[in-house]
Design an enzyme around this catalytic site. Structure first.
Site, PDB file in Angstrom:
ATOM      1  N   ASP A  49     -20.527  -4.854 112.882  1.00 42.85           N
ATOM      2  CA  ASP A  49     -21.370  -4.999 111.689  1.00 42.85           C
ATOM      3  C   ASP A  49     -20.585  -5.458 110.466  1.00 42.85           C
ATOM      4  OD1 ASP A  49     -23.536  -4.280 113.193  1.00 42.85           O
ATOM      5  OD2 ASP A  49     -24.191  -2.656 111.867  1.00 42.85           O
ATOM      6  N   ASN A  87     -26.969  -7.835 114.510  1.00 46.19           N
ATOM      7  CA  ASN A  87     -28.046  -6.858 114.341  1.00 46.19           C
ATOM      8  C   ASN A  87     -27.701  -5.927 113.187  1.00 46.19           C
ATOM      9  OD1 ASN A  87     -30.434  -5.509 114.775  1.00 46.19           O
ATOM     10  ND2 ASN A  87     -29.769  -4.455 116.628  1.00 46.19           N
ATOM     11  N   ASP A 308     -29.853   8.825 110.867  1.00 44.81           N
ATOM     12  CA  ASP A 308     -28.896   8.496 111.926  1.00 44.81           C
ATOM     13  C   ASP A 308     -28.366   9.750 112.601  1.00 44.81           C
ATOM     14  OD1 ASP A 308     -29.241   5.814 111.503  1.00 44.81           O
ATOM     15  OD2 ASP A 308     -27.422   5.555 110.317  1.00 44.81           O
ATOM     16  N   GLU A 336     -32.111  -0.176 115.426  1.00 41.77           N
ATOM     17  CA  GLU A 336     -31.558  -1.079 116.437  1.00 41.77           C
ATOM     18  C   GLU A 336     -32.453  -1.177 117.676  1.00 41.77           C
ATOM     19  OE1 GLU A 336     -27.972  -0.210 113.866  1.00 41.77           O
ATOM     20  OE2 GLU A 336     -29.922   0.680 114.332  1.00 41.77           O
ATOM     21  N   HIS A 379     -25.942   1.459 119.530  1.00 43.37           N
ATOM     22  CA  HIS A 379     -24.706   2.237 119.490  1.00 43.37           C
ATOM     23  C   HIS A 379     -24.949   3.736 119.377  1.00 43.37           C
ATOM     24  CE1 HIS A 379     -24.648   2.210 114.829  1.00 43.37           C
ATOM     25  NE2 HIS A 379     -25.809   1.735 115.227  1.00 43.37           N
ATOM     26  N   ARG A 380     -25.934   4.130 118.597  1.00 42.76           N
ATOM     27  CA  ARG A 380     -26.156   5.567 118.390  1.00 42.76           C
ATOM     28  C   ARG A 380     -26.804   6.235 119.594  1.00 42.76           C
ATOM     29  NH1 ARG A 380     -23.722   6.319 114.031  1.00 42.76           N
ATOM     30  NH2 ARG A 380     -23.874   4.891 112.260  1.00 42.76           N
ATOM     31  N   LYS A 405     -20.555  -1.856 117.692  1.00 34.80           N
ATOM     32  CA  LYS A 405     -21.269  -2.128 116.445  1.00 34.80           C
ATOM     33  C   LYS A 405     -20.664  -1.357 115.285  1.00 34.80           C
ATOM     34  CE  LYS A 405     -25.943  -1.737 114.465  1.00 34.80           C
ATOM     35  NZ  LYS A 405     -26.118  -3.080 113.877  1.00 34.80           N
TER      36      LYS A 405
END
Length: 420
Positions: A49, A87, A308, A336, A379-380, A405
């Site tokens: 990112d 993204n 998040d 995402e 990613h999360r 990311k």
């Protein structure tokens, strides 16, 4: 597709040095690029990112030398460019506003999922002050074409705040380029307010003090960005949540370094989730530590302020003593991936009963099962579901590389605190 098998983890303990905050890093990069003077940035995140942000800024005429950013002293010098922003909402949305204020011919595109993430509220706000923004695909979504236009601030700038706080952030960071006082008014509820606090804090570091009236009105002065000379990017509080949760579930203690009690990030309040679920938490200057070992307590909590880190809480619910409810997390649907749907699907694979609401999840833990977890290029999802291995079952993570990311070395860091 690549996958990674995580063997059952018996206990956790250790220390992890966190990578820089993504949210702070991309804000610092943009404002350092627009400021007068050079800025030396330490602690900057090096991940997908931030790389797309740096690449875009380079194409716009900003020069980098190791940790130093040479500011343009105002609008970007390059007036025609095509930019690919992956993204990264923290890159595409603020750059859209900044380039409107720069005046030029620009095309902004991203990864396929970025073209499914809304930007209409920001575009409407910009069009309201005279911007010429063209949708190159579906209305309301990237990719975009920006054309030169006369921007007028005769009236307040109005923007909706109930889909993403990044739209407000983009406007606030871009408006100082116009050398005029301005006011931004938020229509309806503003979600994810701590991220706007990060924006205001970073703007202040670059010499622009925004006056806030509650969360509905923001006064931007007629002031240009000036480099602070040096700036430090603290560790990522969202990334800290996985290790702190591992300490709570696996006994610990697990300490994260790089973020602490003086953090400017809202996700540092994940410690409140940990404490409500029965973990022991301590904090200092630049560190947070969590330990546990007992059965976690079920949680019923509004997590709009930490969207998040709320994903970490969802996986922790697998280890609770009863059903947990996560509320006011509707913004997950435009991240995402549709994180509400994805989280519900993957938790069920692990044996939980999950009720998916419009903006909530109710998670009833069951006997943990071995599972193959799909990550949806998010990613999360990959990082939060690594915690399932603490339940005594092997877990296979599909597409583990998606963590690049924001945290390319995540699985190595996670292995460093795990004992089989």
């Amino acid at each position: 597709m690549d996958s990674l098998e995580l063997k059952p983890i018996r206990r956790t303990a250790g220390k992890v040095r966190l990578p820089g905050s993504k949210s702070i890093s991309n804000r610092v990069l943009l404002l350092a690029a627009l400021a007068s003077g050079d800025t030396e940035v330490s602690g900057l995140l090096d991940a997908d990112d931030t790389r797309v942000m740096r690449d875009a800024l380079s194409k716009l005429g900003v020069r980098f030398s190791k940790r130093r950013v040479r500011g343009a002293g105002g609008p970007f010098p390059v007036k025609k460019a095509e930019l690919f922003l992956g993204n990264a909402g923290t890159a595409l949305r603020p750059l859209t506003a900044a380039l409107v204020m720069t005046g030029g011919e620009y095309r902004l595109a991203g990864a396929p999922r970025m073209h499914e993430r809304p930007i209409g509220d920001l575009v409407n706000a910009l069009r309201g002050i005279g911007a010429d923004v063209e949708y190159l695909g579906a209305d309301g979504y990237p990719p975009l074409a920006l054309h030169p236009a006369a921007i007028k601030l005769n009236e307040p700038v109005t923007v909706k705040g109930d889909v993403s706080s990044q739209f407000l952030t983009a406007l606030l960071m871009a408006l100082p380029l116009l050398d005029s006082k301005s006011r931004v008014e938020v229509q309806g509820e503003l979600i994810s307010r701590p991220y706007v606090e990060i924006t205001l804090n970073v703007m202040r570091r670059f010499g622009v003090e925004v006056a806030r009236r509650e969360w509905h009105s923001f006064e931007v002065p007629a002031a240009r960005y000036v480099s602070p000379g040096r700036i430090y990017v603290e560790g990522d509080a969202s990334s800290a949540s996985y290790f702190l949760a591992a300490g709570a579930i696996g006994g610990g203690p697990v300490r994260v370094e790089g973020v602490g009690r003086d953090s400017i990030q809202g996700d540092v309040r994940f410690t409140e989730v940990l404490e409500r679920m029965g973990a022991r938490v301590s904090m200092g200057d630049g560190w947070i530590e969590a330990a546990g070992g007992n059965k976690l307590k079920a949680l019923d909590m509004d997590l709009n302020h930490i969207p998040d880190a709320a994903m970490t809480a969802a996986v922790m619910a697998l280890f609770a003593d009863g059903p947990s409810t996560l509320r006011n997390i509707g913004s997950w649907r435009v991240k995402e991936t549709d994180r509400l749907a994805a989280m519900a699907t993957e938790l069920r694979k692990l044996g939980a009963r999950v009720e998916e609401g419009r903006d909530s999840l109710r998670i009833s833990p069951g006997k943990l099962k071995t599972a193959v977890i799909d990550t949806y290029a998010d990613h999360r999802m990959a990082m939060s579901f690594s915690l399932a291995a603490l339940g005594g079952v092997p877990v296979r993570i599909n597409d583990p590389g998606c963590v690049a990311k924001t945290f390319p070395e995540y699985f190595s860091a996670f292995a460093s605190i795990a004992a089989a």
